[in-house]
Design an enzyme around this catalytic site. Structure first.
Site, short mmCIF file in Angstrom:
data_model
loop_
_atom_site.label_atom_id
_atom_site.label_comp_id
_atom_site.label_asym_id
_atom_site.label_seq_id
_atom_site.Cartn_x
_atom_site.Cartn_y
_atom_site.Cartn_z
N CYS A 61 51.08 1.82 16.80
CA CYS A 61 51.90 1.76 15.60
C CYS A 61 53.25 1.15 15.99
CB CYS A 61 52.10 3.16 15.01
SG CYS A 61 53.22 3.20 13.60
N CYS A 64 56.20 3.97 15.52
CA CYS A 64 56.35 5.17 16.36
C CYS A 64 55.65 5.10 17.70
CB CYS A 64 55.88 6.41 15.60
SG CYS A 64 54.08 6.52 15.39
N CYS A 110 49.57 5.56 9.46
CA CYS A 110 49.70 6.23 10.76
C CYS A 110 49.81 7.73 10.49
CB CYS A 110 50.93 5.71 11.49
SG CYS A 110 51.28 6.59 13.03
N CYS A 113 53.61 9.02 11.85
CA CYS A 113 54.88 8.72 11.18
C CYS A 113 54.73 8.32 9.72
CB CYS A 113 55.64 7.64 11.95
SG CYS A 113 54.91 5.99 11.85
N CYS A 135 41.46 -3.38 7.60
CA CYS A 135 42.24 -4.60 7.43
C CYS A 135 43.71 -4.21 7.60
CB CYS A 135 41.96 -5.17 6.04
SG CYS A 135 42.76 -6.72 5.70
#
Length: 152
Positions: A61, A64, A110, A113, A135
């Site tokens: 991510c 984070c 995510c 976060c 996607c």
């Protein structure tokens, strides 16, 4: 596809990213990153850094640093965004029923976060083990190449 219901994220020592203020995110992210990750925007197809990348590694991510996907599950869907047939592990992402723009989709965020990553689709006929296509916006990810990768 079995998708969990939208859950509330709380700030804990194990999840400090969830406690960041909007102003903190604006200072940490570029305007494009903020638009996609925090406002559920979408980058234009075929413009992102990873849509056609074949480098071995782990996709984290961008907000984070949580490990979300690996290159082992990445495949060429020719849709203009990075596509994966599964996340790295159960619990790394969460799902939200998304009815914006007159569409009925499953948003992927995510789990650490709560940043917007993209959407997951299934039943499109790709020859993948799950028949799913995550996607994901390139701007939502940061590729950490494998130590032994020489294809970069």
């Amino acid at each position: 596809m079995s998708t969990p219901e939208k859950s509330d994220l709380t700030t804990t020592a194990a999840n400090p990213a969830a406690g960041r203020s909007d102003e903190d995110w604006r200072q940490e992210l570029t305007p494009e990153e903020y638009h996609v990750l925090r406002q559920a925007g979408t980058e234009r197809p075929y413009t992102g850094e990873y849509w056609d990348t074949h480098t071995a590694g782990v996709y984290n991510c961008r907000a984070c640093g949580t490990e979300l996907f690996t290159s082992k599950e990445k495949f060429d869907s020719h849709c203009g965004w990075p596509s994966f047939w599964a996340p790295l592990a159960e619990g790394r992402v969460r799902y939200i029923h998304d009815r914006t723009l007159g569409m009925d989709r499953i948003e992927v965020r995510c789990a650490n976060c709560d940043s917007h990553l993209g959407h997951v689709f299934e039943g499109e006929g790709y020859g993948t083990p799950t028949d799913q296509r995550y996607c994901i916006n390139s701007v939502s990810l940061k590729l950490v190449p494998a130590a032994d990768d020489t294809s970069a």
